[in-house]
Design an enzyme around this catalytic site. Structure first.
Site, PDB file in Angstrom:
ATOM      1  N   GLY A 230       0.656  -1.270   0.138  1.00  0.00           N
ATOM      2  CA  GLY A 230      -0.064   0.095  -0.169  1.00  0.00           C
ATOM      3  C   GLY A 230       0.845   1.244  -0.161  1.00  0.00           C
ATOM      4  O   GLY A 230       0.160   2.361  -0.109  1.00  0.00           O
TER       5      GLY A 230
ATOM      6  N   GLU B 170       3.782  -6.432   2.122  1.00  0.00           N
ATOM      7  CA  GLU B 170       3.871  -6.995   0.775  1.00  0.00           C
ATOM      8  C   GLU B 170       3.870  -5.794  -0.215  1.00  0.00           C
ATOM      9  O   GLU B 170       2.628  -5.469  -0.866  1.00  0.00           O
ATOM     10  CB  GLU B 170       2.575  -7.867   0.552  1.00  0.00           C
ATOM     11  CG  GLU B 170       2.268  -8.854   1.663  1.00  0.00           C
ATOM     12  CD  GLU B 170       0.876  -9.432   1.351  1.00  0.00           C
ATOM     13  OE1 GLU B 170      -0.128  -8.805   1.401  1.00  0.00           O
ATOM     14  OE2 GLU B 170       0.555 -10.780   1.757  1.00  0.00           O
ATOM     15  N   PRO B 171       4.844  -5.129  -0.382  1.00  0.00           N
ATOM     16  CA  PRO B 171       4.796  -3.801  -1.370  1.00  0.00           C
ATOM     17  C   PRO B 171       4.907  -4.489  -2.722  1.00  0.00           C
ATOM     18  O   PRO B 171       5.625  -5.175  -3.057  1.00  0.00           O
ATOM     19  CB  PRO B 171       6.042  -3.194  -1.037  1.00  0.00           C
ATOM     20  CG  PRO B 171       6.921  -4.316  -0.339  1.00  0.00           C
ATOM     21  CD  PRO B 171       6.087  -5.199   0.399  1.00  0.00           C
TER      22      PRO B 171
ATOM     23  N   CYS C 141     -10.708   4.000 -29.526  1.00  0.00           N
ATOM     24  CA  CYS C 141     -11.790   4.565 -30.035  1.00  0.00           C
ATOM     25  C   CYS C 141     -12.848   5.132 -28.900  1.00  0.00           C
ATOM     26  O   CYS C 141     -13.775   4.764 -28.488  1.00  0.00           O
ATOM     27  CB  CYS C 141     -12.665   3.549 -30.792  1.00  0.00           C
ATOM     28  SG  CYS C 141     -11.794   3.132 -32.155  1.00  0.00           S
TER      29      CYS C 141
ATOM     30  N   TYR D 173      -9.187   4.965 -12.649  1.00  0.00           N
ATOM     31  CA  TYR D 173      -9.082   5.818 -11.281  1.00  0.00           C
ATOM     32  C   TYR D 173      -9.037   7.237 -11.387  1.00  0.00           C
ATOM     33  O   TYR D 173      -8.864   7.938 -10.372  1.00  0.00           O
ATOM     34  CB  TYR D 173      -7.841   5.074 -10.497  1.00  0.00           C
ATOM     35  CG  TYR D 173      -7.696   3.626 -10.470  1.00  0.00           C
ATOM     36  CD1 TYR D 173      -8.495   2.860  -9.686  1.00  0.00           C
ATOM     37  CD2 TYR D 173      -6.489   3.229 -10.942  1.00  0.00           C
ATOM     38  CE1 TYR D 173      -8.499   1.279  -9.778  1.00  0.00           C
ATOM     39  CE2 TYR D 173      -6.295   1.829 -11.017  1.00  0.00           C
ATOM     40  CZ  TYR D 173      -7.260   1.045 -10.428  1.00  0.00           C
ATOM     41  OH  TYR D 173      -6.935  -0.392 -10.399  1.00  0.00           O
TER      42      TYR D 173
ATOM     43  N   ARG E 232       3.441  -1.867  -5.699  1.00  0.00           N
ATOM     44  CA  ARG E 232       3.857  -0.354  -6.278  1.00  0.00           C
ATOM     45  C   ARG E 232       5.015   0.341  -5.937  1.00  0.00           C
ATOM     46  O   ARG E 232       5.766   0.660  -6.906  1.00  0.00           O
ATOM     47  CB  ARG E 232       2.408   0.388  -6.090  1.00  0.00           C
ATOM     48  CG  ARG E 232       2.451   1.768  -6.810  1.00  0.00           C
ATOM     49  CD  ARG E 232       1.572   2.981  -6.192  1.00  0.00           C
ATOM     50  NE  ARG E 232       0.210   2.143  -5.820  1.00  0.00           N
ATOM     51  CZ  ARG E 232      -0.858   2.213  -6.736  1.00  0.00           C
ATOM     52  NH1 ARG E 232      -0.889   2.702  -7.849  1.00  0.00           N
ATOM     53  NH2 ARG E 232      -2.066   1.575  -6.317  1.00  0.00           N
TER      54      ARG E 232
HETATM   55  N1  LLP Z   1      -1.107  -7.170  -0.778  1.00  0.00           N
HETATM   56  C1  LLP Z   1      -2.316  -7.487  -1.091  1.00  0.00           C
HETATM   57  C2  LLP Z   1      -3.136  -8.367  -0.177  1.00  0.00           C
HETATM   58  C3  LLP Z   1      -2.984  -6.656  -2.105  1.00  0.00           C
HETATM   59  O1  LLP Z   1      -4.240  -6.841  -2.420  1.00  0.00           O
HETATM   60  C4  LLP Z   1      -2.097  -5.713  -2.820  1.00  0.00           C
HETATM   61  C5  LLP Z   1      -2.542  -5.001  -3.761  1.00  0.00           C
HETATM   62  C6  LLP Z   1      -0.734  -5.695  -2.402  1.00  0.00           C
HETATM   63  C7  LLP Z   1      -0.459  -6.205  -1.406  1.00  0.00           C
HETATM   64  C8  LLP Z   1       0.252  -4.466  -2.963  1.00  0.00           C
HETATM   65  O2  LLP Z   1      -0.387  -3.371  -2.758  1.00  0.00           O
HETATM   66  P1  LLP Z   1       0.709  -2.133  -3.326  1.00  0.00           P
HETATM   67  O3  LLP Z   1       2.059  -2.011  -2.526  1.00  0.00           O
HETATM   68  O4  LLP Z   1       1.217  -2.266  -4.701  1.00  0.00           O
HETATM   69  O5  LLP Z   1      -0.198  -0.692  -3.168  1.00  0.00           O
HETATM   70  N2  LLP Z   1      -4.498  -1.752  -9.630  1.00  0.00           N
HETATM   71  C9  LLP Z   1      -4.480  -0.563  -8.466  1.00  0.00           C
HETATM   72  C10 LLP Z   1      -3.969  -1.195  -7.457  1.00  0.00           C
HETATM   73  C11 LLP Z   1      -4.871  -2.465  -6.705  1.00  0.00           C
HETATM   74  C12 LLP Z   1      -3.935  -2.969  -5.679  1.00  0.00           C
HETATM   75  C13 LLP Z   1      -4.326  -4.289  -5.394  1.00  0.00           C
HETATM   76  N3  LLP Z   1      -3.659  -4.902  -4.294  1.00  0.00           N
HETATM   77  C14 LLP Z   1      -3.986   0.481  -9.138  1.00  0.00           C
HETATM   78  O6  LLP Z   1      -3.391   0.764 -10.191  1.00  0.00           O
HETATM   79  O7  LLP Z   1      -3.604   1.489  -8.587  1.00  0.00           O
END
Ligand code: LLP
Length: 480
Positions: free
Chosen positions: A286, A329-330, A404, A377, A332
């Site tokens: 997150g 669990e990073p 399109c 988004y 992004r």
């Molecule tokens: N762990 C779990 C259980 C998750 O569902 C996610 C992301 C992560 C870790 C990784 O989160 P991050 O560190 O990447 O924020 N498609 C959306 C983001 C969806 C995230 C879904 N879960 C976007 O493009 O912003």
């Protein structure tokens, strides 16, 4: 044409309200680590100019800075190892890369070599991760509606050994995992995905821990405790601990800290009420990144790890429980800034708006099929020239794709040089997470490839799709 009045890059600060894309020297956090503007004005990543890359490999394409990916993985593993170091009375920390952000064999190689495990969320992600050679004991499986086939693969059916963490998302899944584990004659190691009521994230669709959404079991309404009872009653399930992912693209540490406290308090309740002690806490991903010059410099992994570690330690002390092993669990924040998308400019169109103002549309050779995030988004991106140094006079522009749909916008508003023209190369930073992984074949556009650059050389880590790949799916097109 109206020049917009913004100062040229390199002539000091752009004036307030300017939407000129920051150069790598101005906002290094926005760009892959090795990005630099050469003397001739061409942008270079990994020692390779994007001009050469575009000529040799064709546009659009994603360019991933491998050294940057390695560095970002290392920053996470060392932050977790340091902040949860045993010597501070903790039980160690760990980072699992969230494969959904961007997955291929090379990424698995790079991040696991830096000590990360891998977090997966589907049969495909799990299969690629295992095939790429990740250690199964360092792989997790998520999902709110898992297939038997996913659980079977996770438990080692078919090939190899099972993974060590399946995240249980519902009471339904307790029975399902138990049935599959019993059938295979194994014990499944599971964690419970909690819904902590924390509402965080850059967009409603990516906030994942408030009550009214599909993920996890609620601490507040008693379903989490019910799931824990069911797990501990099963001879085929071993409860490792608790998980919470509050959302994505989050700024600051406050929401992570609040969630960590709720998870720790719930864990203490389980220990008190059921006499069950657990050793694992996983606080999900997150952490946000910057997409444009208007975004703040992101919170560092070290800051997140430090504040969460302090909370976990305090909660353990106050509740009289042991300090768990903590993982994150990073996705992004590992993959996002490592990659840029390179497009070639085609049609440039000035449109007169009501009141007489002019909006410039700069069309590129990709669009919503390679980056759905602006349409899905309302995500903001920025862009700049890759083939020459950008300079004023500037023109407020909208970068659009070739699909399109009028919502096919790559960058809503950006100040580009007034003389942008067909053939120029435009580069959009921070497309490494949820770019390729959410790409589609809309309008039968082929998915661009991902080119890894490092030390002056470039190679595909994901090849571009071809039209033949897509046609091969259609039996009606089979040659006679
Ligand atoms: N762990 C779990 C259980 C998750 O569902 C996610 C992301 C992560 C870790 C990784 O989160 P991050 O560190 O990447 O924020 N498609 C959306 C983001 C969806 C995230 C879904 N879960 C976007 O493009 O912003």
């Amino acid at each position: 044409m109206d020049g917009g009045g913004a100062a040229p890059v390199g002539d000091g600060e752009a004036p307030a309200g300017s939407l000129v894309c920051p150069e790598p020297t101005e906002r290094p956090d926005l760009w892959p680590w090795t990005t630099r503007r050469r003397g001739d004005g061409a942008l270079e990543v990994g020692g390779v100019t994007l001009v050469d890359v575009a000529r040799d490999f064709a546009t659009p394409l994603y360019v991933l800075d491998r050294a940057d990916l390695r560095g970002r993985a290392r920053v996470w593993t060392s932050a977790m190892a340091e902040e949860f170091w045993d010597g501070y009375g903790m039980s160690g920390g760990d980072a699992f890369y969230a494969a959904k952000a961007f997955l291929c064999a090379d990424v698995v190689d790079v991040v696991t070599a830096e000590g990360m495990g891998i977090d997966t969320a589907s049969l495909g992600e799990l299969a690629i991760t295992l095939r790429a050679g990740a250690d199964p004991t360092r792989v997790g499986l998520h999902g709110n509606n898992k297939l038997d086939a996913e659980i079977e693969l996770a438990l080692g059916a078919g090939e190899g050994r099972g993974i060590e963490r399946i995240f249980i998302d519902s009471l339904h899944e307790v029975a399902q995992v138990e049935r599959v584990a019993a059938g295979l004659g194994v014990t499944a190691r599971v964690m419970v995905r909690l819904k902590t009521g924390i509402h965080a994230g850059g967009n409603e669709y990516i906030a994942t821990s408030h009550e009214d959404q599909k993920f996890g079991v609620s601490v507040a309404d008693g379903s989490a405790m019910e799931v824990v009872r069911a797990i501990t009653a099963s001879p085929h399930l071993e409860l490792l601990g608790f998980h919470n992912h509050i959302g994505s693209q989050i700024e600051g540490t406050e929401a992570f800290v609040a969630a960590a406290r709720i998870v720790m308090d719930f864990r203490a309740r389980v220990s008190r009420e059921l006499g069950v002690s657990t050793r694992e806490v996983d606080l999900g991903g997150g952490v946000g990144i910057a997409y444009t010059g208007a975004d703040p410099v992101p919170t560092s992994p070290a800051e997140v790890a430090r504040s969460v570690a302090a909370t976990v330690r305090k909660a353990a002390e106050e509740t009289g429980t042991s300090v768990p092993h903590v993982s994150v669990e990073p996705g992004r924040s590992v993959a996002g800034p490592t990659t840029v998308t390179v497009y070639r400019v085609g049609a440039v169109k000035d449109v007169t708006l009501q009141g007489g103002a002019v909006r410039r549309y700069v069309a590129v050779d990709g669009g919503m099929s390679d980056n759905i995030r602006p349409a899905l988004y309302g995500a903001a991106y920025t862009a700049t020239l890759a083939n020459r140094a950008p300079h004023g006079p500037w023109q407020r522009s909208r970068v659009v794709g070739k699909h399109c749909e009028s919502g096919d916008i790559v960058v809503h508003d950006v100040d580009l040089p007034d003389d942008v023209t067909a053939g120029d190369l435009l580069v959009v930073p921070a497309t490494g997470a949820y770019g390729w992984s959410m790409a589609s074949n809309y309008n039968v556009l082929t998915k661009p490839g991902v080119l890894a650059v490092e030390d002056g050389s470039a190679r595909w880590i994901l090849r571009p799709q071809t039209l033949a790949d897509l046609m091969a799916l259609d039996p009606g097109l089979d040659a006679d």
